[in-house]
Enzyme design. Structure first.
Site, mmCIF file in Angstrom:
data_model
loop_
_atom_site.group_PDB
_atom_site.id
_atom_site.type_symbol
_atom_site.label_atom_id
_atom_site.label_comp_id
_atom_site.label_asym_id
_atom_site.label_seq_id
_atom_site.Cartn_x
_atom_site.Cartn_y
_atom_site.Cartn_z
ATOM 1 N N ASP A 1 -36.821 35.247 -24.325
ATOM 2 C CA ASP A 1 -35.495 34.811 -24.774
ATOM 3 C C ASP A 1 -34.651 36.015 -25.200
ATOM 4 O O ASP A 1 -35.192 37.007 -25.687
ATOM 5 C CB ASP A 1 -35.667 33.826 -25.940
ATOM 6 C CG ASP A 1 -34.420 32.993 -26.153
ATOM 7 O OD1 ASP A 1 -33.484 33.067 -25.328
ATOM 8 O OD2 ASP A 1 -34.371 32.262 -27.164
ATOM 9 N N ASN B 1 -33.296 24.282 -17.933
ATOM 10 C CA ASN B 1 -32.359 25.364 -17.602
ATOM 11 C C ASN B 1 -31.353 24.983 -16.516
ATOM 12 O O ASN B 1 -30.354 25.685 -16.315
ATOM 13 C CB ASN B 1 -33.102 26.651 -17.195
ATOM 14 C CG ASN B 1 -33.676 27.412 -18.377
ATOM 15 O OD1 ASN B 1 -34.687 28.105 -18.268
ATOM 16 N ND2 ASN B 1 -33.037 27.308 -19.537
HETATM 17 C C1 FPP Z 1 -33.662 33.202 -21.812
HETATM 18 O O1 FPP Z 1 -32.658 34.072 -22.262
HETATM 19 C C2 FPP Z 1 -34.133 33.623 -20.514
HETATM 20 C C3 FPP Z 1 -34.164 32.847 -19.385
HETATM 21 C C4 FPP Z 1 -33.738 31.440 -19.391
HETATM 22 C C5 FPP Z 1 -34.573 33.386 -18.098
HETATM 23 C C6 FPP Z 1 -35.724 34.336 -18.089
HETATM 24 C C7 FPP Z 1 -35.716 34.994 -16.777
HETATM 25 C C8 FPP Z 1 -35.945 36.311 -16.538
HETATM 26 C C9 FPP Z 1 -36.395 37.249 -17.559
HETATM 27 C C10 FPP Z 1 -35.756 36.898 -15.175
HETATM 28 C C11 FPP Z 1 -36.482 36.253 -14.056
HETATM 29 C C12 FPP Z 1 -37.944 36.228 -14.231
HETATM 30 C C13 FPP Z 1 -38.821 36.717 -13.345
HETATM 31 C C14 FPP Z 1 -40.281 36.544 -13.556
HETATM 32 C C15 FPP Z 1 -38.396 37.428 -12.150
HETATM 33 P P1 FPP Z 1 -31.207 33.478 -22.579
HETATM 34 O O2 FPP Z 1 -30.391 33.599 -21.364
HETATM 35 O O3 FPP Z 1 -31.355 32.082 -23.115
HETATM 36 O O4 FPP Z 1 -30.720 34.452 -23.681
HETATM 37 P P2 FPP Z 1 -29.770 34.082 -24.921
HETATM 38 O O5 FPP Z 1 -30.531 33.129 -25.787
HETATM 39 O O6 FPP Z 1 -29.551 35.411 -25.574
HETATM 40 O O7 FPP Z 1 -28.517 33.491 -24.359
#
Ligand code: FPP
Length: 246
Positions: free
Chosen positions: A12, A60
């Site tokens: 996250d 998501n």
């Molecule tokens: C949460 O951060 C993250 C995600 C929903 C996506 C995670 C995906 C990756 C790290 C990249 C793809 C993965 C692979 C294995 C290639 P957020 O966007 O909710 O962050 P925030 O809470 O700061 O808005």
């Protein structure tokens, strides 16, 4: 000091990492994908054998369509770019989650990478895509029942259900790491995390480094895992702990 065999990570903070730099959220996800690569290497060096990362949850899809598309593209790119290195490093990759609503290109790459790496045993990387713990439990129950139309659910025990989860051939996670400052499990491996130790850190996922992993491993090493038993029962089975308590 005890060591986790299986680490699960909720990655996250990509969006906030980008916001702080006044760049698009999706750039945070790109940096987050690079962090996955580094953390896999750090886990291998640390002697951890299984890592599972939550790349895209069943919830998501509620994000803006452009961000959803970018995340899906990133996962395809990750599979394309990493296949060779995964193979050379003896890493087996599995993808868990409901594939029914994933695009044909992503499904094709998932099948390809899973098939090519299926005999690797040095390290096990699991990427959760369109995954939800509730989905996993329901699909396991449905498949169990479909194979036994004459049996009723009273016959279904915990071990039976575990065998039908998408993680059936993986050990349960010993340690969950969640970056980004929130302290919740957000529908990740709900069944599998019944006894998982949980480490929450404010570090944003793109900033997560080997040093942060080491900190989590150190914290884990100090936990006493009782699995429902008393401290005294655990101490009786673990001479090292008995000495520490004495
Ligand atoms: C949460 O951060 C993250 C995600 C929903 C996506 C995670 C995906 C990756 C790290 C990249 C793809 C993965 C692979 C294995 C290639 P957020 O966007 O909710 O962050 P925030 O809470 O700061 O808005």
């Amino acid at each position: 000091m005890s060591h986790p065999r299986h680490i699960a990570i909720i990655m996250d903070g990509n969006g906030r990492w980008a916001k702080k730099r006044m760049i698009p959220r999706t750039v945070g996800h790109v940096k987050g994908a690079a962090t996955v690569r580094k953390v896999v290497q750090a886990c291998v060096r640390a002697g951890v054998s299984h890592l599972s990362v939550f790349a895209f949850s069943t919830e998501n899809w509620r994000r803006p369509p452009e961000e959803v598309r970018k995340l899906m593209d990133l996962i395809v790119q990750y599979l394309q770019k990493e296949l060779r290195d995964l193979q050379e490093s003896g890493i087996r990759l599995r993808v868990i989650g409901d594939r029914a609503s994933l695009g044909p290109e992503l499904c094709g790459w998932i099948e390809r990478v899973e098939q090519v790496t299926q005999n690797n045993d040095r390290f096990h990387l699991t990427v959760a895509v369109n995954y939800g713990g509730q989905w996993d439990i329901l699909q396991a129950m449905r498949r169990w029942q479909a194979e036994r139309p004459d049996q009723c659910l009273d016959d279904l025990g915990p071990a039976d259900l575990s065998a039908y989860l998408s993680t059936a051939d993986l050990p349960d996670p010993d340690l969950l790491i969640r970056t980004g400052g929130e302290a919740r499990v957000s529908n990740f491996m709900l069944w599998q995390m019944a006894y998982t130790e949980m480490f929450f850190t404010d570090v944003l996922w793109p900033d997560f480094s080997e040093a942060h992993l080491q900190k989590a491993l150190h914290w884990y090493g100090q936990r006493v895992r009782r699995f429902g038993r008393t401290d005294e029962q655990v101490a009786a089975e673990m001479p090292a702990m008995a000495q520490r308590k004495a």
